[in-house]
Design a protein around this motif. Structure first.
Motif, PDB file in Angstrom:
ATOM      1  N   PHE A  46     -14.480  -5.142  40.919  1.00 59.60           N
ATOM      2  CA  PHE A  46     -13.422  -4.235  40.643  1.00 59.60           C
ATOM      3  C   PHE A  46     -14.093  -2.792  39.836  1.00 59.60           C
ATOM      4  O   PHE A  46     -15.169  -3.107  39.534  1.00 59.60           O
ATOM      5  N   MET A  47     -13.350  -1.701  40.040  1.00 53.05           N
ATOM      6  CA  MET A  47     -14.129  -0.804  38.947  1.00 53.05           C
ATOM      7  C   MET A  47     -13.219  -0.074  38.363  1.00 53.05           C
ATOM      8  O   MET A  47     -12.076  -0.126  38.563  1.00 53.05           O
TER       9      MET A  47
ATOM     10  N   PRO B 231     -10.392  -2.801  44.113  1.00 48.99           N
ATOM     11  CA  PRO B 231      -9.454  -2.737  43.135  1.00 48.99           C
ATOM     12  C   PRO B 231      -9.902  -1.877  41.959  1.00 48.99           C
ATOM     13  O   PRO B 231     -11.203  -1.826  41.604  1.00 48.99           O
ATOM     14  N   TRP B 232      -9.044  -0.901  41.533  1.00 48.32           N
ATOM     15  CA  TRP B 232      -9.549   0.148  40.731  1.00 48.32           C
ATOM     16  C   TRP B 232      -8.627   0.395  39.473  1.00 48.32           C
ATOM     17  O   TRP B 232      -7.587   0.411  39.578  1.00 48.32           O
ATOM     18  N   ALA B 233      -9.312   0.686  38.414  1.00 48.41           N
ATOM     19  CA  ALA B 233      -8.119   1.362  37.232  1.00 48.41           C
ATOM     20  C   ALA B 233      -9.303   2.551  36.813  1.00 48.41           C
ATOM     21  O   ALA B 233     -10.218   2.693  36.802  1.00 48.41           O
TER      22      ALA B 233
ATOM     23  N   THR C 180      -3.795   2.574  37.969  1.00 43.16           N
ATOM     24  CA  THR C 180      -4.460   1.404  38.562  1.00 43.16           C
ATOM     25  C   THR C 180      -3.646   0.827  39.760  1.00 43.16           C
ATOM     26  O   THR C 180      -2.298   0.772  39.829  1.00 43.16           O
ATOM     27  N   ASN C 181      -4.387   0.551  41.035  1.00 44.60           N
ATOM     28  CA  ASN C 181      -3.657   0.004  41.990  1.00 44.60           C
ATOM     29  C   ASN C 181      -3.752  -1.780  41.848  1.00 44.60           C
ATOM     30  O   ASN C 181      -3.581  -2.364  42.929  1.00 44.60           O
ATOM     31  N   SER C 182      -3.864  -2.078  40.671  1.00 42.52           N
ATOM     32  CA  SER C 182      -4.117  -3.614  40.436  1.00 42.52           C
ATOM     33  C   SER C 182      -3.429  -3.947  39.192  1.00 42.52           C
ATOM     34  O   SER C 182      -3.659  -3.790  37.925  1.00 42.52           O
ATOM     35  N   ASP C 183      -2.395  -4.774  39.306  1.00 38.53           N
ATOM     36  CA  ASP C 183      -1.410  -5.484  38.564  1.00 38.53           C
ATOM     37  C   ASP C 183      -2.423  -6.176  37.505  1.00 38.53           C
ATOM     38  O   ASP C 183      -2.080  -6.501  36.194  1.00 38.53           O
ATOM     39  N   GLU C 184      -3.471  -6.789  37.991  1.00 39.36           N
ATOM     40  CA  GLU C 184      -4.379  -7.695  37.232  1.00 39.36           C
ATOM     41  C   GLU C 184      -5.137  -6.889  36.308  1.00 39.36           C
ATOM     42  O   GLU C 184      -5.141  -6.978  35.095  1.00 39.36           O
TER      43      GLU C 184
ATOM     44  N   ALA D 142     -17.484  -3.291  37.512  1.00 39.88           N
ATOM     45  CA  ALA D 142     -18.335  -1.955  37.470  1.00 39.88           C
ATOM     46  C   ALA D 142     -17.270  -1.215  36.567  1.00 39.88           C
ATOM     47  O   ALA D 142     -16.420  -1.040  36.715  1.00 39.88           O
ATOM     48  N   PHE D 143     -18.049   0.007  35.654  1.00 41.38           N
ATOM     49  CA  PHE D 143     -17.379   0.802  35.094  1.00 41.38           C
ATOM     50  C   PHE D 143     -18.150   2.235  35.253  1.00 41.38           C
ATOM     51  O   PHE D 143     -19.404   2.336  35.484  1.00 41.38           O
ATOM     52  N   VAL D 144     -17.407   3.082  35.317  1.00 40.97           N
ATOM     53  CA  VAL D 144     -17.912   4.571  35.940  1.00 40.97           C
ATOM     54  C   VAL D 144     -17.493   5.464  34.753  1.00 40.97           C
ATOM     55  O   VAL D 144     -16.136   5.591  34.446  1.00 40.97           O
TER      56      VAL D 144
END
Ligand code: BES
Ligand code: MN
Ligand code: ZN
Length: 491
Positions: free
Chosen positions: A359-360, A449-451, A383-387, A251-253
């Motif tokens: 993820f978003m 998971p979000w950036a 981001t809270n996701s290293d990926e 997802a993209f916001v």
């Protein structure tokens, strides 16, 4: 702009040839005879042109070359001729000749792969962007004369095949740039969604929520921002299911503040006109969806746009107001100019609640502070996701959209605690302004998971040094995230 792939240059108006650093004519070009290449080398030696990227030298066509003129285009170091270097060279060739009077520019890259030839065509499409619809008295000599670019390639069929998905991405970038360029009297939330509806013709599903629907969902945070405007707030939901059936989407916001006056916390007059591009995040997400649908990407994906206008008015929200977001969390609105995060709070919550995405990623012209932190060439990634961090970092250099990872330290989270509500919409003073904004958003991600990409620094460019990005709307994020999806989330 018309792009054609041809097997030989034929009789050219302007023939562009690539030159590497050190004045090395690239490849065999049009099988130059010795006398012709000797004449070109001589011309270079009588100039400062040495093949550096983005530079070029116009020379009369020597005998043996069937062209009216030759443009030598710098392609940088010979051992670094990647996608981006070819794009830059082709775009520079277009920029150097667009006002020349010639109608056709021929770029000879027959010594390169057909994939790189396709890149040349792609770059010219991006370079030729202009937003000229409101210029009614243009001088003829200011209007580009070049309307066709012929790319000479060793394999026309393969170049055309490689160009197809790239051309879809170019369409998408130009679509985003048009949205960003439009003034706010033309592009307000309802007009924005009308344009997003065009994606249905490509095969996307587009739903629009108006204020009544958002009210029912409890989106008091987004609605509070728009309540001072006579333009109705909108939420656009764009879906494309090109992946496996039933698989959770990505997802993209996007932040879509069609104009940001600051509201009652009114901005100063100087430069306020720039806030017409405060919808650059929503434009990037709309453009990204355009790209993914246009090239039939093998991925399930949803794009959500929060579209509002932030105005001062008798009905506008006031500093100190407390609103209730869709998440149930209450927000003290200390500064009505910190409105983007209020829009995204409900858009993010809605997205994870309805779609349960893998993820978003949100894009937003969120803070002036990111310009202070990173300057005007890097977007800030939180981001809270290293990926996600790794995948965004991997895509950037491939497409020339730069970003830098920023911290979101838990120690700073208390700075957005409010004494009278669950959270407040700014930190204590200006310290770490981009970080406290990101921490605010994080509270509305529900652990998904979000950036967050703060593009206040990169959505608009003045005095561009990149020939594929003319001054004005960049369309930043479309290429970056299209590439990230292509390399990591398709198939
Ligand atoms: N849209 C602006 C941020 C912005 C500034 C974008 C400059 C592009 C160029 C945003 O809504 C805003 O006003 N942010 C405030 C936040 C502050 C009031 C906490 C800012 O950055 O000053
Ligand atoms: Mn603002
Ligand atoms: Zn704003």
């Amino acid at each position: 702009m018309k792009i054609e792939f041809v097997a030989s240059s034929g009789a050219a108006e302007i023939l562009a040839l690539l030159v590497h650093e050190g004045r090395a004519l690239a490849g065999t070009g049009p099988a130059l005879d010795q006398a012709a290449s000797g004449a070109l080398v001589k011309a270079m030696k009588n100039s400062r042109f040495n093949g550096a990227a983005s530079s070029s030298l116009n020379v009369a066509a020597p005998a043996g070359i069937d062209a009216n003129a030759v443009l030598l285009v710098g392609a940088g170091a010979a051992d670094k001729l990647d996608d981006l270097a070819v794009e830059t060279a082709a775009a520079a060739a277009y920029q150097a000749t667009k006002l020349s009077g010639a109608e056709v520019l021929t770029i000879d890259v027959s010594h390169l792969s057909p994939e790189l030839a396709a890149r040349a065509g792609f770059a010219v499409r991006l370079a030729a962007y202009r937003f000229a619809k409101y210029l009614t008295k243009q001088k003829a000599d200011k209007i580009p004369s070049v309307t066709t670019v012929r790319v000479v390639t060793s394999d026309v069929k393969a170049a055309e095949a490689a160009f197809q998905p790239l051309s879809a991405v170019a369409d998408a970038v130009l679509f985003a740039r048009d949205l960003v360029s439009e003034p706010a009297n033309i592009l307000y939330p309802a007009e924005f969604v009308r344009r997003v509806k065009e994606l249905e013709a490509l095969g996307a599903k587009v739903e629009i929520l108006g204020e009544a629907e958002m009210q029912k969902l409890g989106m008091g945070s987004l609605l509070g921002v728009g309540q001072g405007s006579v333009r109705e707030s909108q939420l656009a939901v764009i879906q494309w299911n090109g992946g496996k059936e039933g698989e959770a989407p990505i997802a993209f916001v996007g932040k879509g503040v069609c104009f940001d006056t600051g509201g009652i916390s009114l901005k100063p007059a100087d430069g306020m006109e720039e806030m017409k591009w405060d919808m650059g995040g929503a434009a990037a997400v709309a453009g990204l969806m355009h790209a993914l649908v246009g090239r039939k990407a093998k991925v399930n994906v949803v794009g959500v746009l929060g579209l509002v206008e932030n105005m001062p008015d008798g009905n506008a929200q006031r500093p100190g107001d407390v609103v209730t977001s869709m998440s149930g969390q209450t927000i003290e609105v200390l500064n009505t100019d910190a409105e983007g995060r209020l829009v995204l709070a409900d858009a993010l919550w809605y997205t994870q609640d309805r779609f349960k995405p893998k993820f978003m990623i949100d894009l937003a012209t969120l803070t002036g502070a990111i310009i202070i932190s990173l300057g005007l060439e890097y977007a800030g990634v939180f981001t809270n996701s290293d990926e996600l961090a790794a995948n965004i970092a991997d895509a950037g250099p491939k497409v020339g959209e730069k970003s830098w990872r920023m911290p979101i330290p838990a120690e700073y989270d208390r700075h957005i605690d409010s004494p009278i509500a669950d959270v407040k919409n700014m930190g204590n003073g200006r310290a770490g302004g981009s970080i406290t904004a990101a921490l605010f958003l994080q509270r509305f991600t529900n652990g998904v998971p979000w950036a967050h990409i703060d593009i206040a620094s990169t959505a608009w460019v003045k005095d561009s040094k990149n020939p594929t990005v003319p001054d004005g709307a960049v369309g930043y994020g479309v290429r970056l995230l299209d590439r990230m999806v292509a390399d990591h989330y398709e198939g």
